[in-house]
Design a protein around this motif. Structure first.
Motif, PDB file in Angstrom:
ATOM      1  N   GLY A  29      -7.103  17.275  -6.965  1.00 41.99           N
ATOM      2  CA  GLY A  29      -6.437  18.567  -7.006  1.00 41.99           C
ATOM      3  C   GLY A  29      -5.315  18.706  -6.002  1.00 41.99           C
ATOM      4  N   SER A  30      -5.067  17.644  -5.237  1.00 46.43           N
ATOM      5  CA  SER A  30      -4.006  17.671  -4.232  1.00 46.43           C
ATOM      6  C   SER A  30      -3.519  16.255  -3.985  1.00 46.43           C
ATOM      7  CB  SER A  30      -4.520  18.285  -2.929  1.00 46.43           C
ATOM      8  OG  SER A  30      -3.546  18.194  -1.902  1.00 46.43           O
ATOM      9  N   SER A  31      -2.297  16.156  -3.463  1.00 48.76           N
ATOM     10  CA  SER A  31      -1.749  14.836  -3.140  1.00 48.76           C
ATOM     11  C   SER A  31      -1.701  14.591  -1.642  1.00 48.76           C
ATOM     12  CB  SER A  31      -0.338  14.694  -3.730  1.00 48.76           C
ATOM     13  OG  SER A  31       0.525  15.681  -3.190  1.00 48.76           O
ATOM     14  N   ILE A  32      -2.176  15.568  -0.853  1.00 48.65           N
ATOM     15  CA  ILE A  32      -2.217  15.418   0.601  1.00 48.65           C
ATOM     16  C   ILE A  32      -3.615  15.739   1.108  1.00 48.65           C
ATOM     17  CG2 ILE A  32       0.239  15.944   0.909  1.00 48.65           C
ATOM     18  CD1 ILE A  32      -0.579  18.757   1.762  1.00 48.65           C
ATOM     19  N   GLY A  33      -3.904  15.279   2.307  1.00 53.14           N
ATOM     20  CA  GLY A  33      -5.209  15.539   2.896  1.00 53.14           C
ATOM     21  C   GLY A  33      -6.132  14.324   2.842  1.00 53.14           C
ATOM     22  N   THR A  34      -7.252  14.450   3.514  1.00 52.79           N
ATOM     23  CA  THR A  34      -8.201  13.344   3.627  1.00 52.79           C
ATOM     24  C   THR A  34      -8.770  12.932   2.276  1.00 52.79           C
ATOM     25  OG1 THR A  34      -8.817  14.097   5.844  1.00 52.79           O
ATOM     26  CG2 THR A  34     -10.321  12.573   4.742  1.00 52.79           C
ATOM     27  N   PHE A  40       0.816  -1.218   0.000  1.00 51.51           N
ATOM     28  CA  PHE A  40       0.000   0.000   0.000  1.00 51.51           C
ATOM     29  C   PHE A  40       0.847   1.264   0.000  1.00 51.51           C
ATOM     30  CE2 PHE A  40      -2.423   3.346   2.230  1.00 51.51           C
ATOM     31  CZ  PHE A  40      -3.425   3.510   1.285  1.00 51.51           C
ATOM     32  N   ILE A  41       1.932   1.265   0.740  1.00 54.11           N
ATOM     33  CA  ILE A  41       2.751   2.478   0.817  1.00 54.11           C
ATOM     34  C   ILE A  41       3.330   2.824  -0.550  1.00 54.11           C
ATOM     35  CG2 ILE A  41       4.872   1.265   1.437  1.00 54.11           C
ATOM     36  CD1 ILE A  41       3.665   4.648   2.863  1.00 54.11           C
ATOM     37  N   ILE A  42       3.646   1.779  -1.365  1.00 55.40           N
ATOM     38  CA  ILE A  42       4.154   2.008  -2.720  1.00 55.40           C
ATOM     39  C   ILE A  42       3.020   2.488  -3.628  1.00 55.40           C
ATOM     40  CG2 ILE A  42       5.139   0.889  -4.764  1.00 55.40           C
ATOM     41  CD1 ILE A  42       6.696  -0.934  -2.897  1.00 55.40           C
ATOM     42  N   LEU A  43       1.852   1.858  -3.493  1.00 57.20           N
ATOM     43  CA  LEU A  43       0.683   2.282  -4.269  1.00 57.20           C
ATOM     44  C   LEU A  43       0.340   3.732  -3.971  1.00 57.20           C
ATOM     45  CD1 LEU A  43      -1.731   1.444  -6.119  1.00 57.20           C
ATOM     46  CD2 LEU A  43      -2.963   0.863  -4.017  1.00 57.20           C
ATOM     47  N   LEU A  44       0.458   4.087  -2.700  1.00 56.98           N
ATOM     48  CA  LEU A  44       0.153   5.432  -2.232  1.00 56.98           C
ATOM     49  C   LEU A  44       0.983   6.472  -2.981  1.00 56.98           C
ATOM     50  CD1 LEU A  44      -1.687   6.507   0.118  1.00 56.98           C
ATOM     51  CD2 LEU A  44       0.366   6.549   1.528  1.00 56.98           C
ATOM     52  N   VAL A  45       2.264   6.181  -3.121  1.00 52.72           N
ATOM     53  CA  VAL A  45       3.181   7.110  -3.783  1.00 52.72           C
ATOM     54  C   VAL A  45       3.075   7.015  -5.310  1.00 52.72           C
ATOM     55  CG1 VAL A  45       5.607   7.718  -4.110  1.00 52.72           C
ATOM     56  CG2 VAL A  45       4.785   7.022  -1.840  1.00 52.72           C
ATOM     57  N   MET A 103      -1.572   4.389   7.741  1.00 56.71           N
ATOM     58  CA  MET A 103      -0.349   4.436   6.933  1.00 56.71           C
ATOM     59  C   MET A 103      -0.349   5.661   6.023  1.00 56.71           C
ATOM     60  SD  MET A 103       1.164   1.358   4.562  1.00 56.71           S
ATOM     61  CE  MET A 103       0.466   0.151   5.698  1.00 56.71           C
ATOM     62  N   ALA A 104      -1.542   6.066   5.575  1.00 58.01           N
ATOM     63  CA  ALA A 104      -1.637   7.230   4.693  1.00 58.01           C
ATOM     64  C   ALA A 104      -1.170   8.498   5.401  1.00 58.01           C
ATOM     65  CB  ALA A 104      -3.072   7.405   4.205  1.00 58.01           C
ATOM     66  N   ILE A 110       2.234  10.339   4.534  1.00 58.58           N
ATOM     67  CA  ILE A 110       2.426  11.358   3.506  1.00 58.58           C
ATOM     68  C   ILE A 110       1.373  12.465   3.637  1.00 58.58           C
ATOM     69  CG2 ILE A 110       3.482   9.744   1.891  1.00 58.58           C
ATOM     70  CD1 ILE A 110       0.822   9.794   0.330  1.00 58.58           C
ATOM     71  N   GLY A 111       0.962  12.704   4.873  1.00 57.99           N
ATOM     72  CA  GLY A 111       0.027  13.795   5.124  1.00 57.99           C
ATOM     73  C   GLY A 111      -1.391  13.497   4.731  1.00 57.99           C
ATOM     74  N   GLY A 112      -1.797  12.254   4.871  1.00 55.37           N
ATOM     75  CA  GLY A 112      -3.150  11.869   4.483  1.00 55.37           C
ATOM     76  C   GLY A 112      -4.224  12.267   5.473  1.00 55.37           C
ATOM     77  N   GLY A 113      -3.817  12.796   6.617  1.00 55.45           N
ATOM     78  CA  GLY A 113      -4.796  13.165   7.634  1.00 55.45           C
ATOM     79  C   GLY A 113      -5.207  11.969   8.475  1.00 55.45           C
ATOM     80  N   GLY A 114      -6.129  12.166   9.394  1.00 49.68           N
ATOM     81  CA  GLY A 114      -6.619  11.085  10.233  1.00 49.68           C
ATOM     82  C   GLY A 114      -5.715  10.811  11.426  1.00 49.68           C
ATOM     83  N   LEU A 115      -6.012   9.733  12.116  1.00 49.73           N
ATOM     84  CA  LEU A 115      -5.283   9.386  13.327  1.00 49.73           C
ATOM     85  C   LEU A 115      -3.825   9.032  13.046  1.00 49.73           C
ATOM     86  CD1 LEU A 115      -8.063   7.295  15.095  1.00 49.73           C
ATOM     87  CD2 LEU A 115      -7.169   9.502  15.853  1.00 49.73           C
TER      88      LEU A 115
END
Length: 221
Positions: A88-93, A72-77, A167-168, A171-176
């Motif tokens: 419109g962004s790569s960070i945030g919820t 998942f961490i690779i898919l994420l990037v 895990m998200a 990279i600044g995915g938000g959440g806990l």
């Protein structure tokens, strides 16, 4: 230990928990919208299926397996350009929902396919003998008979997505997960990290209990 939490930090916990719920909820639901039909298609085109098609099954199955086998961490990037194009962004919820959905869909597809395999083939043959169409077989036989298993699979998916959402945060995915990294790790506040872990455990337990309850209710019908 937790008595040192400021009002601002408590409010941050509440907002982070809500972000986690939003990420897991939306990605799980959208993943199910994609994954359930995909799982049905894999079953229908499999050997002995109503629409047996080995070539199509291998192609679709290969794509599903490729996405599932990607960490998942690779898919994420790797899909950051797609995430940026959609949200419109790569960070945030909102941005985190995209890779979470892509990770959930093939996972759900395989769980649905497995549940459909357990449906008594005699029921399908009986429906075909009565002239049922493929659509009717799916909606009146396969899905109703496999529903408890499908719900159990969705429960597993939501639990897995909870871990992925944490895990998200890397990279600044938000959440806990983001809260735990920014405050618990980067600011050396172990009590925050511990609180995040406890909240995630309780959240997962609630999701699992709700899913188990739904499976029991459906199994009794």
């Amino acid at each position: 230990m937790f008595g040192n939490f400021s009002q601002a930090l408590v409010e941050l916990f509440v907002s982070s928990l809500w972000e986690t719920i939003v990420m897991v909820g939306i990605s799980g639901l959208v993943g199910a919208v994609i994954g359930v039909p995909l799982g049905v298609y894999l079953r229908l085109t499999d050997e002995g299926g109503v629409l047996q098609n080995p070539v199509a099954n291998r192609i679709v199955g290969g794509i599903v397996n490729a996405v599932r086998s990607t960490p998942f961490i690779i898919l994420l990037v790797a899909i950051i350009p797609l995430t940026r194009f959609i949200t419109g962004s790569s960070i945030g919820t909102a941005a985190a929902v995209v890779p979470l959905t892509i990770a959930a869909a093939p996972f759900i597809a395989r769980l649905v396919e497995t549940s459909l395999r357990e449906v008594d083939h005699g029921l399908i043959e009986a429906a075909q003998a009565m002239g049922a169409t493929t659509r009717q077989i799916v909606l009146k036989v396969l899905l109703p008979e496999a529903l408890p298993g499908i719900v159990a699979g969705l429960t597993i998916t939501f639990v897995s997505l909870t871990g992925y959402s944490a895990m998200a945060g890397a990279i600044g995915g938000g959440g806990l997960g983001d809260l735990g990294i920014r405050y618990g790790y980067q600011r050396f506040l172990p009590e925050v990290m511990l609180a995040v872990v406890i909240v995630l455990i309780l959240f997962v337990q609630a999701v699992q209990s709700l899913g188990d309850w739904a499976v029991r209710r459906l199994s009794h019908k």
